[in-house]
Write an enzyme that holds these catalytic residues in place. Structure first.
Site, PDB file in Angstrom:
ATOM      1  CB  CYS A 142      -5.677  18.460  46.682  1.00  0.00           C
ATOM      2  SG  CYS A 142      -6.885  18.224  48.002  1.00  0.00           S
ATOM      3  NE  ARG A 185      -7.419  23.930  41.015  1.00  0.00           N
ATOM      4  CZ  ARG A 185      -8.171  23.722  42.157  1.00  0.00           C
ATOM      5  NH1 ARG A 185      -8.597  22.268  42.150  1.00  0.00           N
ATOM      6  NH2 ARG A 185      -8.190  24.533  43.056  1.00  0.00           N
TER       7      ARG A 185
END
Length: 273
Positions: free
Chosen positions: A231, A178
């Site tokens: 995050c 990611r």
């Protein structure tokens, strides 16, 4: 064992003591707002209360990301409802090594609200069961409400503008795929904040789902004069902040909106690779 962690055997012993901790079950599943409550109802540590990621540890998603912090007033009301005050020890747990969402609860209680005695159950519910701890069904009676009015530390957080203009080391807790922008199963844009470094939250754990030793974490965690953790939505970022605390290092600040807020403004830069 660092004072921010508690083992399953220590928890079992403390629950029989004169001042048992308030145990908060923070289990959650991203994309399923009701999963945490269902998991708690299917079996939980005796006396533990459900603390919901989407309803107690966050407010409604929107421009500030997928899991914005609730207002300080709303979170104070949650703590009062659960009978939490500075004189009541607290233990938080989940079944994902603290990633969903015990570390978020620890950060909100200990760092943001300033509670002096909050610990994360190392290894979570799995460790509790491995030690022979029982799970019970059914509702738990709510304790007497408290009147605690925490003094919240706004300096523990950073806004998107602060992150954009600041010189802090940006620490991304998402997976490497990611981070590099090779896969993005949740958010609309793939990539990372320019200049960030990747420290997946799962790297803080051993194969048993427990935290690595403090000296190991200290050797592995990135160094920076000042660090901000982020995050996807400000949840697993707290796991990295907790890892710094276990390692005995200064705790990074949290960017609560994280990637899910960052990408809502097309003027903010995106890096890949």
């Amino acid at each position: 064992m660092s004072r921010v962690l508690i083992t399953a055997s220590e928890l079992a012993e403390s629950l029989q003591g004169q001042l048992p901790p308030r145990v908060l079950d923070c289990r959650a599943r991203l994309g399923d707002r009701d999963a945490g409550l269902r998991l708690w109802e299917a079996g939980h540590v005796p006396g533990s209360l459900h603390l919901d990621l989407d309803r107690d540890l966050a407010t409604e998603p929107g421009q500030c990301g997928r899991h914005p912090l609730p207002s300080s007033g709303d979170f104070a009301a949650t703590l009062q409802r659960l009978g939490i005050s500075p004189t009541v020890p607290v233990v938080v747990l989940d079944d994902m090594g603290g990633q969903l969402a015990a570390a978020r609860a620890w950060w909100m209680l200990a760092v943001w609200a300033g509670h002096p005695d909050v610990r994360v159950l190392d290894g979570g519910l799995h460790a509790w069961q491995e030690e022979g701890g029982e799970l019970v069904l059914g509702l738990e009676p709510l304790p007497e409400p408290s009147r605690w009015q925490p003094t919240f530390d706004g300096r523990a957080c950073m806004s998107a503008d602060d992150v954009f203009s600041g010189r802090e080391l940006k620490l991304d807790a998402r997976s490497e795929e990611r981070f590099r922008g090779e896969a993005e199963p949740i958010d609309a844009v793939a990539g990372h904040i320019p200049g960030a470094v990747c420290r997946p939250s799962a790297a803080n754990l051993t194969e048993t789902g427990r935290f690595k030793a403090p000296e190991t974490l200290d050797a592995e965690l990135p160094h920076g004069e000042a660090i901000v953790a982020y995050c996807g939505s400000g949840v697993t970022a707290c796991h990295n902040i907790l890892a710094y605390a276990i390692a005995g290092r200064p705790k990074p600040r949290l960017y609560p909106g994280s990637w899910s807020e960052w990408i809502r403004d097309p003027s903010r830069p995106v890096a890949r690779g």
